[in-house]
Design a protein around this motif. Structure first.
Motif, PDB file in Angstrom:
ATOM      1  N   GLY A  73       0.976  -0.984   0.033  1.00  0.00           N
ATOM      2  CA  GLY A  73       0.059   0.284   0.169  1.00  0.00           C
ATOM      3  C   GLY A  73       0.795   1.738   0.166  1.00  0.00           C
ATOM      4  N   PHE A  74       2.279   0.981  -0.239  1.00  0.00           N
ATOM      5  CA  PHE A  74       3.061   2.787  -0.625  1.00  0.00           C
ATOM      6  C   PHE A  74       3.337   2.717  -1.469  1.00  0.00           C
ATOM      7  N   ASN A  75       3.345   4.123  -2.329  1.00  0.00           N
ATOM      8  CA  ASN A  75       3.787   4.531  -3.817  1.00  0.00           C
ATOM      9  C   ASN A  75       5.249   5.201  -3.299  1.00  0.00           C
ATOM     10  N   LEU A  76       5.807   5.479  -4.012  1.00  0.00           N
ATOM     11  CA  LEU A  76       7.432   5.436  -4.326  1.00  0.00           C
ATOM     12  C   LEU A  76       7.316   7.534  -4.303  1.00  0.00           C
ATOM     13  N   GLU A  77       7.700   7.775  -3.622  1.00  0.00           N
ATOM     14  CA  GLU A  77       7.609   9.210  -3.658  1.00  0.00           C
ATOM     15  C   GLU A  77       9.184   9.838  -4.382  1.00  0.00           C
ATOM     16  N   GLU A  78      10.097   9.124  -4.072  1.00  0.00           N
ATOM     17  CA  GLU A  78      11.607   9.533  -3.729  1.00  0.00           C
ATOM     18  C   GLU A  78      12.375   8.434  -3.763  1.00  0.00           C
ATOM     19  N   ASP A  79      13.510   8.604  -4.733  1.00  0.00           N
ATOM     20  CA  ASP A  79      14.468   7.636  -4.613  1.00  0.00           C
ATOM     21  C   ASP A  79      15.814   8.459  -4.959  1.00  0.00           C
ATOM     22  N   ASN A  80      16.670   9.156  -3.518  1.00  0.00           N
ATOM     23  CA  ASN A  80      17.644   9.955  -4.060  1.00  0.00           C
ATOM     24  C   ASN A  80      19.069   8.992  -4.001  1.00  0.00           C
ATOM     25  N   GLU A  81      20.066   9.785  -4.606  1.00  0.00           N
ATOM     26  CA  GLU A  81      21.242   9.036  -4.588  1.00  0.00           C
ATOM     27  C   GLU A  81      22.567   9.676  -3.287  1.00  0.00           C
ATOM     28  N   MET A  82      22.428   8.979  -2.378  1.00  0.00           N
ATOM     29  CA  MET A  82      23.582   9.070  -1.703  1.00  0.00           C
ATOM     30  C   MET A  82      25.269   9.063  -1.735  1.00  0.00           C
ATOM     31  N   PRO A  83      25.863   8.821  -0.926  1.00  0.00           N
ATOM     32  CA  PRO A  83      27.743   8.912  -1.231  1.00  0.00           C
ATOM     33  C   PRO A  83      27.179   7.107  -1.410  1.00  0.00           C
ATOM     34  N   ALA A  84      28.681   6.960  -1.954  1.00  0.00           N
ATOM     35  CA  ALA A  84      28.831   5.523  -1.505  1.00  0.00           C
ATOM     36  C   ALA A  84      28.147   4.174  -2.344  1.00  0.00           C
ATOM     37  N   ASN A  85      27.464   5.024  -3.453  1.00  0.00           N
ATOM     38  CA  ASN A  85      26.290   4.011  -4.579  1.00  0.00           C
ATOM     39  C   ASN A  85      25.888   3.927  -3.382  1.00  0.00           C
TER      40      ASN A  85
END
Length: 202
Positions: free
Chosen positions: A178-190
């Motif tokens: 029941g969850f919708n993706l809102e963000e895919d954040n690029e972070m350090p170290a891949n």
């Protein structure tokens, strides 16, 4: 750093980058369940910085002593007492929260544990809950970096049930919960910090 406490250099390296995202996506939240608190470096750092949140750390029953030593020294009142949590043991005994956070856990768990986690979130989470998960992910069945490929080989040698998870598979579990993706954040170290939200009224 207090030398007598359990310590992860990776947590030390990524805590501020994660905090920058959580300060925004958890800005209107009140209660956070952290699944797999590890050394509790994240729990203490985030609770100290995000004082509007009541932060609930958890760890596997057999590993409670690891985060407990750091949590017991926390000087504030918004970091709750450590609770045991095994995602296989359902229903969870911890109180529902309007936010959930987990870091570097999905690739350590067997995949059926990941499935159990999301299955319980589908019934445990209230409407409008926010879910934030940090760690490495594959996209389209491919590694995002050579270092992640080497890390996945190390995971397999350590435990054949561990592996970097495919983003698409995890997102499908989240959607089924029941969850919708809102963000895919690029972070350090891949790594990535994925943020999902359960619609209000769901």
């Amino acid at each position: 750093m207090q030398s007598d406490l359990p310590f992860s250099q990776a947590c030390e390296n990524n805590k501020d980058a994660i905090l920058a995202v959580l300060a925004r996506v958890f800005g209107d939240r009140r209660n956070v369940l952290e699944i797999g608190s590890g050394t509790a470096q994240h729990a203490v750092h985030f609770a100290r910085a995000l004082t509007h949140l009541s932060w609930q750390p958890t760890e596997l029953p057999v590993s409670l002593s690891v985060p407990a030593s750091r949590i017991d020294r926390y000087e504030g009142d918004n970091l709750l007492p450590l609770q045991p949590l095994d995602v296989y043991t359902r229903p969870w005994s911890v109180a529902p929260a309007d936010a959930v956070f987990s870091a570097n856990s999905l690739h350590i768990m067997p995949f059926d544990a990941v499935e159990s986690l999301f299955a319980e979130l589908s019934v445990w989470s209230p409407a409008d809950a926010v879910l934030a998960i940090y760690g490495p992910f594959n996209y389209g069945g491919a590694y995002t970096s050579e270092s992640n490929a080497h890390f996945d080989q190390w995971l397999a040698a350590r435990d054949a049930r561990s592996a970097i998870r495919d983003f698409e598979a995890v997102d499908a579990l989240a959607a089924n919960a029941g969850f919708n993706l809102e963000e895919d954040n690029e972070m350090p170290a891949n790594n990535r910090l994925l943020v999902w939200r359960r619609p209000a009224g769901s």
